[in-house]
Write a protein that holds these residues in place. Structure first.
Motif, PDB file in Angstrom:
ATOM      1  N   THR A   3      18.738 -13.618 -53.240  1.00  0.00           N
ATOM      2  CA  THR A   3      17.507 -13.109 -52.650  1.00  0.00           C
ATOM      3  C   THR A   3      17.068 -11.904 -53.459  1.00  0.00           C
ATOM      4  N   LYS A   4      15.815 -11.905 -53.911  1.00  0.00           N
ATOM      5  CA  LYS A   4      15.285 -10.822 -54.741  1.00  0.00           C
ATOM      6  C   LYS A   4      14.101 -10.173 -54.051  1.00  0.00           C
ATOM      7  N   THR A   5      13.958  -8.857 -54.277  1.00  0.00           N
ATOM      8  CA  THR A   5      12.784  -8.176 -53.747  1.00  0.00           C
ATOM      9  C   THR A   5      11.553  -8.604 -54.537  1.00  0.00           C
ATOM     10  N   LYS A   6      10.449  -8.647 -53.843  1.00  0.00           N
ATOM     11  CA  LYS A   6       9.154  -8.904 -54.469  1.00  0.00           C
ATOM     12  C   LYS A   6       8.330  -7.643 -54.274  1.00  0.00           C
ATOM     13  N   PHE A   7       7.932  -7.028 -55.378  1.00  0.00           N
ATOM     14  CA  PHE A   7       7.224  -5.763 -55.291  1.00  0.00           C
ATOM     15  C   PHE A   7       5.806  -5.952 -54.767  1.00  0.00           C
ATOM     16  N   ASP A   8       5.364  -4.992 -53.965  1.00  0.00           N
ATOM     17  CA  ASP A   8       3.989  -4.927 -53.503  1.00  0.00           C
ATOM     18  C   ASP A   8       3.189  -4.257 -54.609  1.00  0.00           C
ATOM     19  N   LEU A   9       2.368  -5.010 -55.295  1.00  0.00           N
ATOM     20  CA  LEU A   9       1.652  -4.535 -56.472  1.00  0.00           C
ATOM     21  C   LEU A   9       0.768  -3.315 -56.173  1.00  0.00           C
ATOM     22  N   ILE A  10       0.112  -3.316 -55.025  1.00  0.00           N
ATOM     23  CA  ILE A  10      -0.769  -2.198 -54.684  1.00  0.00           C
ATOM     24  C   ILE A  10       0.037  -0.924 -54.473  1.00  0.00           C
ATOM     25  N   GLY A  11       1.126  -1.007 -53.708  1.00  0.00           N
ATOM     26  CA  GLY A  11       1.956   0.171 -53.451  1.00  0.00           C
ATOM     27  C   GLY A  11       2.565   0.740 -54.717  1.00  0.00           C
ATOM     28  N   VAL A  70      15.991  -5.401 -56.129  1.00  0.00           N
ATOM     29  CA  VAL A  70      17.267  -5.626 -55.463  1.00  0.00           C
ATOM     30  C   VAL A  70      17.522  -7.124 -55.448  1.00  0.00           C
ATOM     31  N   GLU A  71      18.687  -7.523 -55.982  1.00  0.00           N
ATOM     32  CA  GLU A  71      19.106  -8.917 -55.953  1.00  0.00           C
ATOM     33  C   GLU A  71      20.385  -8.997 -55.138  1.00  0.00           C
ATOM     34  N   ILE A  72      20.358  -9.843 -54.115  1.00  0.00           N
ATOM     35  CA  ILE A  72      21.506  -9.972 -53.226  1.00  0.00           C
ATOM     36  C   ILE A  72      22.028 -11.399 -53.341  1.00  0.00           C
ATOM     37  N   ASP A  73      23.302 -11.518 -53.707  1.00  0.00           N
ATOM     38  CA  ASP A  73      23.926 -12.846 -53.667  1.00  0.00           C
ATOM     39  C   ASP A  73      25.137 -12.761 -52.737  1.00  0.00           C
ATOM     40  N   GLU A  74      25.990 -13.743 -52.797  1.00  0.00           N
ATOM     41  CA  GLU A  74      27.090 -13.834 -51.835  1.00  0.00           C
ATOM     42  C   GLU A  74      28.128 -12.725 -51.994  1.00  0.00           C
ATOM     43  N   THR A  75      28.306 -12.161 -53.196  1.00  0.00           N
ATOM     44  CA  THR A  75      29.385 -11.193 -53.413  1.00  0.00           C
ATOM     45  C   THR A  75      28.924  -9.823 -53.900  1.00  0.00           C
ATOM     46  N   GLU A 135      12.821 -10.416 -45.206  1.00  0.00           N
ATOM     47  CA  GLU A 135      13.784 -11.351 -45.802  1.00  0.00           C
ATOM     48  C   GLU A 135      14.996 -10.588 -46.359  1.00  0.00           C
ATOM     49  N   ILE A 136      14.735  -9.467 -47.023  1.00  0.00           N
ATOM     50  CA  ILE A 136      15.822  -8.637 -47.570  1.00  0.00           C
ATOM     51  C   ILE A 136      16.685  -8.103 -46.436  1.00  0.00           C
ATOM     52  N   LYS A 137      16.042  -7.614 -45.377  1.00  0.00           N
ATOM     53  CA  LYS A 137      16.778  -7.072 -44.225  1.00  0.00           C
ATOM     54  C   LYS A 137      17.664  -8.145 -43.588  1.00  0.00           C
ATOM     55  N   ASN A 138      17.123  -9.342 -43.412  1.00  0.00           N
ATOM     56  CA  ASN A 138      17.905 -10.430 -42.815  1.00  0.00           C
ATOM     57  C   ASN A 138      19.086 -10.829 -43.689  1.00  0.00           C
ATOM     58  N   LYS A 139      18.881 -10.868 -44.997  1.00  0.00           N
ATOM     59  CA  LYS A 139      19.969 -11.208 -45.916  1.00  0.00           C
ATOM     60  C   LYS A 139      21.062 -10.135 -45.867  1.00  0.00           C
ATOM     61  N   LEU A 140      20.656  -8.858 -45.842  1.00  0.00           N
ATOM     62  CA  LEU A 140      21.641  -7.780 -45.772  1.00  0.00           C
ATOM     63  C   LEU A 140      22.431  -7.821 -44.467  1.00  0.00           C
ATOM     64  N   LYS A 141      21.788  -8.237 -43.383  1.00  0.00           N
ATOM     65  CA  LYS A 141      22.489  -8.349 -42.091  1.00  0.00           C
ATOM     66  C   LYS A 141      23.635  -9.346 -42.160  1.00  0.00           C
ATOM     67  N   GLN A 143      25.331  -9.981 -44.958  1.00  0.00           N
ATOM     68  CA  GLN A 143      26.270  -9.539 -45.986  1.00  0.00           C
ATOM     69  C   GLN A 143      27.000  -8.243 -45.635  1.00  0.00           C
ATOM     70  N   LEU A 144      26.289  -7.317 -44.971  1.00  0.00           N
ATOM     71  CA  LEU A 144      26.812  -5.972 -44.741  1.00  0.00           C
ATOM     72  C   LEU A 144      26.770  -5.615 -43.265  1.00  0.00           C
ATOM     73  N   LYS A 145      27.525  -4.591 -42.932  1.00  0.00           N
ATOM     74  CA  LYS A 145      27.553  -4.080 -41.567  1.00  0.00           C
ATOM     75  C   LYS A 145      26.327  -3.189 -41.337  1.00  0.00           C
ATOM     76  N   ASN A 146      25.651  -3.416 -40.224  1.00  0.00           N
ATOM     77  CA  ASN A 146      24.516  -2.570 -39.852  1.00  0.00           C
ATOM     78  C   ASN A 146      25.084  -1.316 -39.192  1.00  0.00           C
ATOM     79  N   LEU A 147      24.876  -0.170 -39.813  1.00  0.00           N
ATOM     80  CA  LEU A 147      25.418   1.096 -39.326  1.00  0.00           C
ATOM     81  C   LEU A 147      24.464   1.809 -38.370  1.00  0.00           C
ATOM     82  N   GLY A 148      23.412   1.137 -37.970  1.00  0.00           N
ATOM     83  CA  GLY A 148      22.500   1.708 -36.988  1.00  0.00           C
ATOM     84  C   GLY A 148      21.226   2.250 -37.585  1.00  0.00           C
ATOM     85  N   ILE A 149      20.522   2.986 -36.745  1.00  0.00           N
ATOM     86  CA  ILE A 149      19.243   3.561 -37.143  1.00  0.00           C
ATOM     87  C   ILE A 149      19.440   5.046 -37.363  1.00  0.00           C
ATOM     88  N   GLU A 150      18.970   5.511 -38.503  1.00  0.00           N
ATOM     89  CA  GLU A 150      19.044   6.936 -38.823  1.00  0.00           C
ATOM     90  C   GLU A 150      17.733   7.573 -38.402  1.00  0.00           C
TER      91      GLU A 150
END
Length: 164
Positions: A3-11, A70-75, A135-141, A143-150
Motif C-alpha cells: 500500500t502506497k501513499t498517493k500525494f494530494d497535488l494541491i496540498g 509511505v509504502e507498507i507491505d507485510e513486514t 486506506e493507509i490508516k486501515n493498512k496500519l491498523k 500491521q501495527l498496534k494503535n496506541l490511541g489518540i494524542e
C-alpha cells in the motif's frame, strides 16, 4: 500487497510554493538589511523580517518532513522523501505502533498518523498531503498496534518538532 501513499497535488504544491515564498522573503529581507536600501520603511523591514524569520523554520522543520511516500507491505514500512529521494526502512516488528492526532487547520479537521519507535515519533502522515489517508490508516491498523489518540497541543508540538 504493498500500500502506497498517493500525494494530494494541491496540498503539496501549496506547501512547496509557501516554502519558496518564505525563503525568498527571508533572503530579500536579509538583502534589505545589508544594503540599507530605502525601498521599505523601518517598521516594514522589522515586520517582514519577523514573519519570514519565524515562519520559514516552521515550514522547514514541521511541514516539509511530512512529504514522504509511505509504502507498507507485510513486514516493513518504507519512507521515501519526496524532495531528496532518500529512503528509510523500518521493520513492522521494530515499531511500537502508531498514534492518531486530530487538529483543526484549513477550516476543517486534519488527521495525522504518528509512527512510534522506541517511544519516540519517527514520522507523521498528514491527511493534508495524502489522498488515500483512510486506506493507509486501515493498512496500519492491521500491521501495527494503535496506541490511541494524542491530544494536539500546538506549542508542545512545535517545541518537539523544532528540537528534532
Amino acid at each position: 500487497m504493498v500500500t502506497k501513499t498517493k500525494f494530494d497535488l494541491i496540498g503539496v504544491t501549496l506547501l512547496l510554493l509557501t516554502t519558496l515564498i518564505s525563503i525568498g522573503l527571508l533572503i530579500r529581507m536579509a538583502f534589505e538589511w545589508v544594503n540599507n536600501s530605502d525601498d521599505l520603511g523601518f517598521i516594514q523591514k522589522v515586520v517582514l523580517t519577523g514573519i519570514s524569520f519565524f515562519i520559514t523554520p516552521l515550514i522547514l522543520k514541521i511541514e516539509l518532513p511530512k512529504l514522504k511516500r509511505v509504502e507498507i507491505d507485510e513486514t516493513k514500512i518504507t519512507l521515501t522523501s519526496l524532495l531528496t529521494g532518500r529512503k528509510k526502512q523500518f521493520l513492522t516488528r521494530e515499531l511500537d505502533g502508531f498514534k492518531m492526532s486530530l487538529q483543526y487547520a484549513k477550516g476543517g479537521p486534519t488527521y495525522e498518523i504518528i509512527l512510534i519507535k522506541n517511544g519516540r515519533p519517527i514520522h507523521g502522515i498528514s491527511s493534508n498531503y495524502t489522498k488515500n489517508f483512510g486506506e493507509i490508516k486501515n493498512k496500519l491498523k492491521t500491521q501495527l498496534k494503535n496506541l490511541g489518540i494524542e491530544e494536539f497541543k500546538y506549542f508542545d508540538f512545535l517545541i518537539k518538532r523544532l528540537k528534532r
